[in-house]
Design a protein around this motif. Sequence first.
Motif, PDB file in Angstrom:
ATOM      1  N   TYR A  19       9.351   0.494   4.711  1.00 40.07           N
ATOM      2  CA  TYR A  19       9.694   0.696   3.448  1.00 40.07           C
ATOM      3  C   TYR A  19       8.246   0.231   2.511  1.00 40.07           C
ATOM      4  CZ  TYR A  19      12.218   0.605  -1.249  1.00 40.07           C
ATOM      5  OH  TYR A  19      12.464   1.003  -2.328  1.00 40.07           O
ATOM      6  N   GLN A  20       7.773  -0.783   2.649  1.00 37.19           N
ATOM      7  CA  GLN A  20       6.523  -1.301   2.011  1.00 37.19           C
ATOM      8  C   GLN A  20       5.549  -0.131   2.097  1.00 37.19           C
ATOM      9  OE1 GLN A  20       6.771  -5.346   3.483  1.00 37.19           O
ATOM     10  NE2 GLN A  20       6.311  -5.795   1.454  1.00 37.19           N
ATOM     11  N   ILE A  21       5.339   0.223   3.212  1.00 37.80           N
ATOM     12  CA  ILE A  21       4.010   1.183   3.620  1.00 37.80           C
ATOM     13  C   ILE A  21       4.502   2.621   2.983  1.00 37.80           C
ATOM     14  CG2 ILE A  21       3.090   2.639   5.282  1.00 37.80           C
ATOM     15  CD1 ILE A  21       3.549   0.339   7.279  1.00 37.80           C
ATOM     16  N   LEU A  22       5.693   3.128   2.827  1.00 32.66           N
ATOM     17  CA  LEU A  22       6.011   4.475   2.195  1.00 32.66           C
ATOM     18  C   LEU A  22       5.753   4.097   0.832  1.00 32.66           C
ATOM     19  CD1 LEU A  22       8.901   5.613   4.501  1.00 32.66           C
ATOM     20  CD2 LEU A  22       6.442   6.319   4.501  1.00 32.66           C
ATOM     21  N   HIS A  23       6.172   2.776   0.372  1.00 33.55           N
ATOM     22  CA  HIS A  23       5.885   2.597  -1.039  1.00 33.55           C
ATOM     23  C   HIS A  23       4.594   2.630  -1.613  1.00 33.55           C
ATOM     24  CE1 HIS A  23       5.937  -0.119  -4.446  1.00 33.55           C
ATOM     25  NE2 HIS A  23       6.965   0.334  -4.995  1.00 33.55           N
TER      26      HIS A  23
END
Length: 447
Positions: A323-327
Motif C-alpha cells: 500500500y505504501q509503495i503504491l501510495h
Amino acid sequence: MGEIPEGSSATWPVHIEVRLSRNSTARFDSIRQAVHEFITTSFGAVIWPSTAIDGWETIPKLETSVERIYASESSCPNRSIPISQANLQIHVFQPYPDDTYDECTGGGDGEEEVVSATVCEMPSRSLEGLWESLIYADGTKSKLLDYIYATISLSDADVDFNIVSWNRVVLLHGPPGTGKTSLCRALAQKLSIRLAHRYDHARLLEINAHSLFSKWFSESGKLVQGLFGSVMEMIEEGNRFVVILIDEVESLTAARAAAMAGTEPSDGLRVVNALLTQLDKLRHKKNVLVMATSNLPKAIDSAFVDRADIVQYIDLPPKEAIYQILHSCLLELIKRKLVQSTEVPDLKYANFLLQDHPDELPDAPDRDTQLAFNLMKLAQRCRDHQLSGRALRKLPVLAYATYGVAFNQGVTPGRGEPRPGTPVEIWLDAMEKVIDDKRLEREKMEL
C-alpha cells in the motif's frame, strides 16, 4: 498514533539532512548552526518526520548555500513532534555529481586486466531519495542503522576484540526483486551523510563477483587478494569511510565442501579462502562496512555466513508495505501532473477509515474511503500474486503504456496546452488490469 502528551519531558532524536548546492563554499558547522537556529526559533511548533522543511529560503546564509532541508526519520512513534521535545541531529552534506566513479582493475600473470569493482564517491546525487523509496514492514532499515551506530560506539570505547567481537559484515538474502542491492546502496548513501562529521570522504565499492574468476587457472585467489589490497589502501586513510558491496555473493563463496568433494573447481576453494582471510583483516578497521546480497543463501559457504554479524531475510512486501509503495507511486504521478490533484489517504489514515469495514465498503462512502478501499484491495491482489518491490514500481509504467491512461493527460500535441491529468481511479483500474495480465502470462510460462 496519538500525539505526545502535553507536559512530557521526553525528547526524541530527529535527523535533519541539509543538502548544500554544488558550488557552496560555506562551512558545514556554520550551516548546521544556522539551520538549528531557524528550526528552533522560526519554523513552527511541531516538526513532521519524513517531510521537507520550508521557510528557510528567506535567510540569506541558507538561501545562497542550501538546496534542501529534509526532516528524516525519528524513533518517535508519533507522526509529529513538538519542537521543544525534538533533539535535532543536523547532518550537512554536499553530494558528488552522478558520474563521480572509478573502476578497480586487476589481472593475474600474463592475463589482461579485468574490471573487478566500481568505486563511487559518496554521497552521490544519483542515490538521493533511494532510502525513502524502500519500504519494509519489519523495521529492517532502522535495524541496520542501529547496528552501525552500535559498532561505532563499541569501537570508540576501545572494547577488547578478544572479549567482545564483531566483523562489520551484513548479509541480506531473499527472493529477487526485493530491493537487497538497492538497500545496500541506500545505506551507504545514508551513512555517508550521517557520518560526515567523523569522515571527510566516503566511498561505495561494488565488487563484480563474476569478474574475479580468472580465465587462467589458480589466478582467482590472487585477484581477490589484489582487490582487497586496494581496499586496504583506501581504508588506511583514516578520514574516509568505505562500504564494500558484494552482490550475489554466492558467486564468490560457493561452498568449500563441494570443492573438496571434487564437484567444484579447486580455484573456487582458493577464492573462498582468500575472501575469508581478507574479511578477517578488515574486522579491526573502524571505517569499513561489508555488505553482501544473495538470492541463493544455501549456496553460500557456511564460514562466510558465520562471519556476518547480521543475516537479514528480505521478504516480498506484505500488504501494508505494498500500500505504501503504491501510495508513493501515485504521489509522484500527482506531483508530475499525470494524475489529477487528489488527496490519496496514507496507510495510517486508510487503516483509520477502514477499521470498521476492512473487507467491504460502507454504504455511500466518501471519496477518501473509496480510494483507501480500492488501493488496499489492489495491494492485497499484489500480495496474492507475490509481486516484488521491483515489479510493483513497474505497475504505473505498464498501466500508462498498455491501457491508454496516457491519452487523458499531458500536453495536447501541437498546441502545448496542458491537460488536467487522469483521475486516480482510472490509474488504479489500469494497474489492476496489468496484474491480471501478469497472472495470465505466468500461467502460460508454467504450461
